[in-house]
Design an enzyme around this catalytic site. Structure first.
Site, PDB file in Angstrom:
ATOM      1  N   GLN A 158     -15.617   4.894  -0.905  1.00 20.26           N
ATOM      2  CA  GLN A 158     -15.190   5.846  -1.939  1.00 20.26           C
ATOM      3  C   GLN A 158     -14.694   5.236  -3.250  1.00 20.26           C
ATOM      4  OE1 GLN A 158     -11.994   9.456  -2.742  1.00 20.26           O
ATOM      5  NE2 GLN A 158     -12.274   8.829  -0.659  1.00 20.26           N
ATOM      6  N   ARG A 204     -27.749  -2.054   1.499  1.00 17.93           N
ATOM      7  CA  ARG A 204     -28.302  -2.866   2.580  1.00 17.93           C
ATOM      8  C   ARG A 204     -29.510  -2.144   3.186  1.00 17.93           C
ATOM      9  NH1 ARG A 204     -25.425  -6.026   7.183  1.00 17.93           N
ATOM     10  NH2 ARG A 204     -23.486  -5.122   6.480  1.00 17.93           N
ATOM     11  N   ASN A 258     -16.717  -3.382  -4.305  1.00 18.54           N
ATOM     12  CA  ASN A 258     -15.450  -3.184  -3.586  1.00 18.54           C
ATOM     13  C   ASN A 258     -15.608  -3.611  -2.130  1.00 18.54           C
ATOM     14  OD1 ASN A 258     -17.026  -0.762  -3.082  1.00 18.54           O
ATOM     15  ND2 ASN A 258     -15.193   0.130  -2.154  1.00 18.54           N
ATOM     16  N   LYS A 300      -8.181  -5.843   4.505  1.00 21.19           N
ATOM     17  CA  LYS A 300      -9.068  -4.703   4.237  1.00 21.19           C
ATOM     18  C   LYS A 300      -8.180  -3.476   4.071  1.00 21.19           C
ATOM     19  CE  LYS A 300     -13.214  -6.258   6.567  1.00 21.19           C
ATOM     20  NZ  LYS A 300     -14.323  -5.908   7.458  1.00 21.19           N
ATOM     21  N   VAL A 301      -8.550  -2.622   3.170  1.00 23.20           N
ATOM     22  CA  VAL A 301      -7.668  -1.487   2.878  1.00 23.20           C
ATOM     23  C   VAL A 301      -8.461  -0.199   2.710  1.00 23.20           C
ATOM     24  CG1 VAL A 301      -6.132  -0.526   1.102  1.00 23.20           C
ATOM     25  CG2 VAL A 301      -5.811  -2.877   1.865  1.00 23.20           C
ATOM     26  N   TYR A 302      -7.945   0.881   3.292  1.00 22.18           N
ATOM     27  CA  TYR A 302      -8.493   2.218   3.074  1.00 22.18           C
ATOM     28  C   TYR A 302      -7.437   3.085   2.385  1.00 22.18           C
ATOM     29  CZ  TYR A 302     -12.577   1.267   5.975  1.00 22.18           C
ATOM     30  OH  TYR A 302     -13.757   0.764   6.470  1.00 22.18           O
ATOM     31  N   GLU A 303      -7.878   4.264   1.969  1.00 24.04           N
ATOM     32  CA  GLU A 303      -7.043   5.203   1.208  1.00 24.04           C
ATOM     33  C   GLU A 303      -5.576   5.260   1.658  1.00 24.04           C
ATOM     34  OE1 GLU A 303      -7.731   7.541  -1.405  1.00 24.04           O
ATOM     35  OE2 GLU A 303      -5.596   7.890  -1.215  1.00 24.04           O
ATOM     36  N   ASP A 337      -8.188   5.700  -3.385  1.00 23.53           N
ATOM     37  CA  ASP A 337      -9.610   5.425  -3.615  1.00 23.53           C
ATOM     38  C   ASP A 337     -10.063   5.913  -4.994  1.00 23.53           C
ATOM     39  OD1 ASP A 337     -10.200   4.136  -1.279  1.00 23.53           O
ATOM     40  OD2 ASP A 337     -10.749   5.949  -0.198  1.00 23.53           O
ATOM     41  N   GLY A 364      10.138  16.448 -12.727  1.00 27.35           N
ATOM     42  CA  GLY A 364      10.726  16.335 -14.060  1.00 27.35           C
ATOM     43  C   GLY A 364      12.114  16.955 -14.105  1.00 27.35           C
ATOM     44  N   GLY A 365      12.556  17.297 -15.282  1.00 29.95           N
ATOM     45  CA  GLY A 365      13.903  17.829 -15.444  1.00 29.95           C
ATOM     46  C   GLY A 365      13.988  19.337 -15.213  1.00 29.95           C
ATOM     47  N   GLN A 366      12.859  19.973 -14.879  1.00 31.51           N
ATOM     48  CA  GLN A 366      12.856  21.435 -14.698  1.00 31.51           C
ATOM     49  C   GLN A 366      12.758  21.742 -13.208  1.00 31.51           C
ATOM     50  OE1 GLN A 366      13.188  22.925 -17.509  1.00 31.51           O
ATOM     51  NE2 GLN A 366      12.416  21.407 -18.941  1.00 31.51           N
TER      52      GLN A 366
END
Ligand code: COA
Length: 479
Positions: A70, A91, A149, A189-192, A221, A300-302
């Site tokens: 992704q 591939r 990637n 190795k890394v995923y989302e 991703d 935020g501030g609200q």
């Protein structure tokens, strides 16, 4: 004597007039040449074609797309929508693994693949085959950017080191997504969801009494793909000046952290006292040493919270995000039937309201529960109260305004038929995106060898005969 002087002066003025004429002629010639080459003071003249009809932002840029899954594909899909010619190298026999993941239509590329690979061309090359390597080197020579990637080290193991690529094409930009930047985890190795956890999102998402949560937005991703795309266009811009390529790295942990920067802000604010906009402050609960999970508190501030609307008992999405923005407090009081709160010192100021926010939102919810989320939206917008209906994916898919802008598009595909996709979320007035279906595996192999690499039919059949572009025989048998 005077006559001689006059003659000299006349000659001098004739000479200078000739000079002026010459200069004017030279200027004119420059103007004409400028016009012919389309340049003005070294810059292109403004196009006289109508907006949207003079190519696209990245027309002329060619991408060698080595991405999969992704993160990388979202980046190259965006570049393709912006006009780049994206050549996806896959591939042989297998392709991008997502072609066969989460399959919903037997025998067709999955939605996972089709929705991330629009507007690209596909060529199959075995990057570890000697002939395949030769083809890749030729592609490197004629492309501007290589995007990948793979797991750390995989590109080097193919022989495509930075040194090799840079020697083959010094102008080439090599852009990578990795899970982590240099450091203790760089080889992982890394995923989302790994990235969401390592980038600070999970620890700050969810309710404080529950475990950390990952979010549905693919910030690891797709978020990192976006960061990489910006790095690539910036490197292309810099190359206009330097004439050389460079490496571009977007680590998923860094990308997530960039999107969580308000939480690192809050981490530092903790030293100055409790975070007053977090509802645990109003509830009198202590803060620990790290930014807590904020539930649905507004960042935020609200102050804001998600409130039930009519039908919530049966519809899991019958909710609305309601923001009690200070300038519209009086309008809120009128709407919910609490006009006395407008002047009551216990409610009139944001500071006075802080310890009572939970009760205030419960009171507002009594009102929102009498209306559908769309009715609340309509009523509140008339008096400028910011609210957000919780839209389900079904509602988003059916929303006519999103279809109209091309944010949600229907695409036709030869093996799966019609499906919905998300179009280019970036709208440009002179670079219009049309969404084209994703390529079938190796669909453009011949076209790329012929038109991009200018190979003869004889060369093409030789390369094909070598097996560099097809799946190994035993895989074919197994299939
Ligand atoms: N021809 C021959 N071999 C090819 C090939 C081709 N056209 N394309 C890929 N391969 C090979 C690679 O060379 C690699 O082989 P090697 O490890 O023997 O050198 C192999 O296929 C698999 O690559 P890899 O990237 O390790 O895939 P994986 O499925 O094991 O891991 C990820 C997937 C996503 C975890 C990993 O690629 C990764 O961590 N990427 C970086 C972070 C990232 O983008 N993560 C998000 C993904 S959405």
């Amino acid at each position: 004597m005077a006559k001689k002087k006059r003659k000299k002066a006349k000659a001098a003025s004739k000479k200078s007039a000739r000079k002026v004429v010459k200069l004017a002629a030279a200027r004119k010639a420059k103007r004409i040449n400028g016009k012919q080459s389309g340049k003005h003071n070294g810059l292109p003249r403004a196009s006289n074609k109508p907006y949207g009809q003079d190519g696209k932002a990245l027309t002329g840029v060619r991408i060698l797309d080595f991405t999969h899954v992704q993160s990388g594909p979202t980046c190259t899909q965006l570049l393709a929508w912006l006009g780049a010619d994206v050549i996806k190298v896959e591939r042989p026999g297998v392709g991008d693994i997502t072609r066969g993941q989460l399959v919903d239509v037997k025998g067709a590329d999955s939605l996972y693949f089709t929705m991330l690979n629009h507007n690209k061309r596909s060529i199959t090359i075995d990057s570890k085959h000697p002939q395949g390597k030769r083809v890749l080197d030729e592609l490197i020579k004629v492309c501007d950017v290589l995007v990948e990637n793979f797991a750390p080290g995989a590109l080097d193991r193919m022989g495509l080191t930075w040194d090799h690529i840079h020697k083959t094409n010094p102008r080439m930009i090599v852009a990578s997504v990795k899970g982590f930047g240099p450091g203790p985890y760089e080889d992982c190795k890394v995923y989302e969801n790994v990235a969401q956890c390592a980038g600070g999102s999970a620890s700050t998402t969810g309710f404080r009494e529950g475990p950390p949560l990952v979010t549905g937005a693919q910030i690891g991703d797709s978020g990192t793909g976006l960061h990489l795309a910006l790095g690539i266009v910036s490197a292309l811009y810099q190359r206009n000046r330097t004439g050389r390529g460079q490496k571009v790295l977007a680590a998923m942990q860094d990308g997530v952290l960039n999107l969580c920067r308000v939480k690192l802000r809050d981490q530092q604010r903790l030293k100055a006292g409790p975070l007053t906009e977090y509802s645990q402050y109003g509830e009198g609960l202590p803060f620990g040493g790290s930014v807590p999970r904020a539930g649905n508190d507004s960042g935020g501030g609200q102050p804001g919270w998600i409130l039930k609307c009519k039908g919530w008992e049966n519809d899991p999405d019958a909710y609305i995000y309601f923001i009690t923005q200070a300038p519209v407090w009086q309008a809120i009081c009128d709407l919910i039937g609490e006009p006395t709160w407008k002047a009551d010192p216990e409610y009139a100021t944001p500071r006075a309201r802080l310890p009572k926010l939970k009760a205030i939102f419960e009171r507002i919810e009594q009102w929102t529960m009498t209306k559908t989320k769309f009715e609340v939206m309509e009523i509140c917008n008339q008096v400028d109260i910011p609210v957000g209906p919780i839209l389900s994916m079904r509602e988003i898919a059916e929303e006519p305004s999103l279809r109209k802008t091309g944010t949600v598009v229907e695409v036709d595909h030869p093996t799966r038929g019609k499906y919905l996709s998300v179009g280019n979320p970036i709208k440009m007035s002179d670079s219009i995106s049309e969404v084209e279906r994703s390529p079938l595996l190796g669909e453009h192999t011949d076209e790329i060898l012929k038109d991009v690499l200018k190979l003869s039919s004889k060369d093409i059949s030789e390369i094909k005969g070598s097996g560099a572009l097809s799946a190994p025989k035993k895989e074919e048998k197994a299939a």
